[in-house]
Motif scaffolding. Structure first.
Motif, PDB file in Angstrom:
ATOM      1  N   THR A 208      -9.485  -3.899  -9.038  1.00  0.00           N
ATOM      2  CA  THR A 208      -9.928  -2.891  -8.216  1.00  0.00           C
ATOM      3  C   THR A 208     -11.352  -2.560  -8.040  1.00  0.00           C
ATOM      4  O   THR A 208     -11.835  -2.312  -9.056  1.00  0.00           O
TER       5      THR A 208
ATOM      6  N   LEU B 130       0.906  -1.006   0.022  1.00  0.00           N
ATOM      7  CA  LEU B 130      -0.018   0.011   0.134  1.00  0.00           C
ATOM      8  C   LEU B 130       0.840   1.372   0.208  1.00  0.00           C
ATOM      9  O   LEU B 130       0.371   2.254  -0.507  1.00  0.00           O
TER      10      LEU B 130
ATOM     11  N   PHE C  12       2.121   2.046  -3.595  1.00  0.00           N
ATOM     12  CA  PHE C  12       1.121   2.753  -4.583  1.00  0.00           C
ATOM     13  C   PHE C  12       1.313   4.299  -4.555  1.00  0.00           C
ATOM     14  O   PHE C  12       1.015   4.860  -5.460  1.00  0.00           O
TER      15      PHE C  12
ATOM     16  N   TRP D  16      -9.239   3.069  -3.816  1.00  0.00           N
ATOM     17  CA  TRP D  16      -8.547   3.570  -5.188  1.00  0.00           C
ATOM     18  C   TRP D  16      -9.407   3.247  -6.120  1.00  0.00           C
ATOM     19  O   TRP D  16      -8.829   3.255  -7.350  1.00  0.00           O
TER      20      TRP D  16
ATOM     21  N   GLU E  98       3.266   4.635  -7.909  1.00  0.00           N
ATOM     22  CA  GLU E  98       2.843   4.284  -9.066  1.00  0.00           C
ATOM     23  C   GLU E  98       3.039   5.049 -10.247  1.00  0.00           C
ATOM     24  O   GLU E  98       3.419   4.670 -11.450  1.00  0.00           O
TER      25      GLU E  98
ATOM     26  N   PHE F  66       7.189   0.327  -8.527  1.00  0.00           N
ATOM     27  CA  PHE F  66       6.149  -0.241  -8.063  1.00  0.00           C
ATOM     28  C   PHE F  66       5.690  -1.310  -8.683  1.00  0.00           C
ATOM     29  O   PHE F  66       5.215  -2.224  -8.106  1.00  0.00           O
ATOM     30  N   TYR F  67       5.465  -1.357 -10.061  1.00  0.00           N
ATOM     31  CA  TYR F  67       5.113  -2.519 -10.685  1.00  0.00           C
ATOM     32  C   TYR F  67       5.880  -3.860 -10.666  1.00  0.00           C
ATOM     33  O   TYR F  67       5.485  -5.120 -10.769  1.00  0.00           O
TER      34      TYR F  67
ATOM     35  N   TYR G 255      -4.726  -7.453  -1.203  1.00  0.00           N
ATOM     36  CA  TYR G 255      -3.441  -6.939  -0.525  1.00  0.00           C
ATOM     37  C   TYR G 255      -3.381  -6.968   0.984  1.00  0.00           C
ATOM     38  O   TYR G 255      -2.514  -6.466   1.516  1.00  0.00           O
TER      39      TYR G 255
ATOM     40  N   TRP H 133     -10.300  -2.910  -0.931  1.00  0.00           N
ATOM     41  CA  TRP H 133      -9.264  -2.460  -1.909  1.00  0.00           C
ATOM     42  C   TRP H 133      -9.224  -3.053  -3.228  1.00  0.00           C
ATOM     43  O   TRP H 133      -9.035  -2.598  -4.254  1.00  0.00           O
TER      44      TRP H 133
ATOM     45  N   HIS I 128      -8.954   5.123  -8.999  1.00  0.00           N
ATOM     46  CA  HIS I 128      -7.693   5.459  -9.641  1.00  0.00           C
ATOM     47  C   HIS I 128      -7.108   6.861  -9.310  1.00  0.00           C
ATOM     48  O   HIS I 128      -7.266   7.142  -8.240  1.00  0.00           O
TER      49      HIS I 128
END
Length: 262
Positions: A164, A34, A37, A170, A40, A47-48, A233, A253, A173
Motif C-alpha cells: 500500500t 474495496l 475493506f 489507505w 477489515e 476480509f482476509y 485492486y 491504492w 491504514h
C-alpha cells in the motif's frame, strides 16, 4: 517506463474455489474488494479470506502453483498460506512476529518459520515463488526486503510483491485519511479519538513507501526482470495510471510488481 515483458494467463474460465488461476481484473471485482475493506477490522476472517482467494487467483495467472514451493513473506496468521496450500502449492509462512502468526488459530500456520523479511531465513534460490502482500510498507528498509525476496527465488521463479503506497487513500491504514496531514499528526489524532495508539504506528511499524521508488527499484534490479506493474485492486484497463507520476501515488491504492528471477 516499465512494461511487462511476459504474461501468459493460465486456465481461464473456471470457478475461483476450484481453479484459483481463473482470474479477471474486472470493475466488479474492484468494487467488491474495496467494499470489503470496511470489514477489515470488524470481520478479518471475511476480509482476509476474500483477499487471499483473489490474490492467489491473481498469482496463479502468472505461474503454476501446483507443487510450487512458495515463501509467504510476512504471512502472519496464514490467510494466504491456507489458500496457497488449497491451490496445490507448498507454502512456507515467514514472519518476525510469533504473536501475529498465532492470532487467528492460537498456533502458527503449518510449516511457519520465524524470521525477518530483511534477512529471510531461506537459502538463495530455494523457492519457486516468493510472495508478499501488504508487508513492504511495514519494514524500515523496504528495498532490502525486496532484494531478499529476489535472492531466495530460484532462476526462472516468480516474485509477487504488493504494498500500500503512502499517498493512496489507505496509505495511513487505520489513521487514513488524516495521514495526508502527516503520519505523526494522524497517529496523535487516532489516539485522542480512540484512547489507544493505532496498531500501525508511523515511523515504527508503518513507513511511507511510494510507487515511484518501487518502480525505480524494479527497473534497476540486476537479478530479475519486470513482468508486470499494475494497481493491484483496479480493473486491468486502469493499468496505464501506473505510468503517470504524481497521479499514480494518489489513485492507485496499492501497487503490484511481478518479477521473474534471472
Amino acid at each position: 517506463m516499465l512494461r511487462p515483458t511476459w504474461f501468459v494467463p493460465l486456465r481461464r474460465g473456471a470457478a475461483l474455489e476450484t481453479h484459483p488461476a481463473s482470474f479477471r481484473a474486472t470493475l466488479g471485482r474492484s468494487v467488491a474488494l474495496l467494499s470489503g475493506f470496511r470489514k477489515e477490522q470488524s470481520d478479518p476472517d471475511f476480509f482476509y479470506g476474500m483477499l487471499a482467494r483473489d490474490t492467489v487467483a491473481q498469482l496463479a495467472s502468472y505461474t503454476e502453483l501446483d507443487g510450487a514451493l512458495v515463501a509467504d513473506v510476512g504471512g502472519g496468521p496464514g490467510y494466504f498460506t491456507d489458500v496457497l496450500r488449497s491451490a496445490g502449492a507448498r507454502p512456507v509462512c515467514v514472519d518476525c512476529d510469533a504473536g501475529e502468526m498465532m492470532a487467528r488459530q492460537g498456533a502458527a500456520p503449518e510449516g511457519a518459520v520465524l524470521g525477518s523479511a530483511l534477512d529471510l531465513p531461506l537459502a538463495t534460490g530455494s523457492v519457486d515463488v516468493c510472495f508478499s502482500s501488504n508487508v513492504l510498507e511495514h519494514v524500515p528498509e523496504p528495498w532490502r526486503m525486496a532484494d531478499e525476496m529476489v535472492r531466495v527465488t530460484r532462476p526462472g521463479g516468480v516474485v509477487y510483491l504488493s504494498f500500500t503506497n503512502w499517498l493512496s487513500p489507505w496509505g495511513g491504514h487505520e489513521t487514513s485519511p488524516w495521514h495526508y496531514l502527516g503520519g505523526h499528526r494522524a497517529a496523535e489524532r487516532y489516539t485522542r479519538r480512540y484512547g489507544k495508539p493505532p496498531k500501525n504506528r508511523y515511523g515504527e511499524s508503518l513507513y511511507p513507501v511510494s510507487i515511484g521508488a518501487a518502480l525505480r527499484w524494479a527497473k534497476r534490479q540486476p537479478d530479475a526482470t519486470v513482468l508486470d506493474a499494475l494497481p493491484r485492486y483496479h480493473p486491468r484497463w486502469a493499468t496505464p495510471v501506473i505510468h503517470v507520476p504524481g497521479l499514480r501515488e494518489i489513485v492507485s491504492w496499492n501497487l503490484l510488481l511481478i518479477l521473474r528471477r534471472h
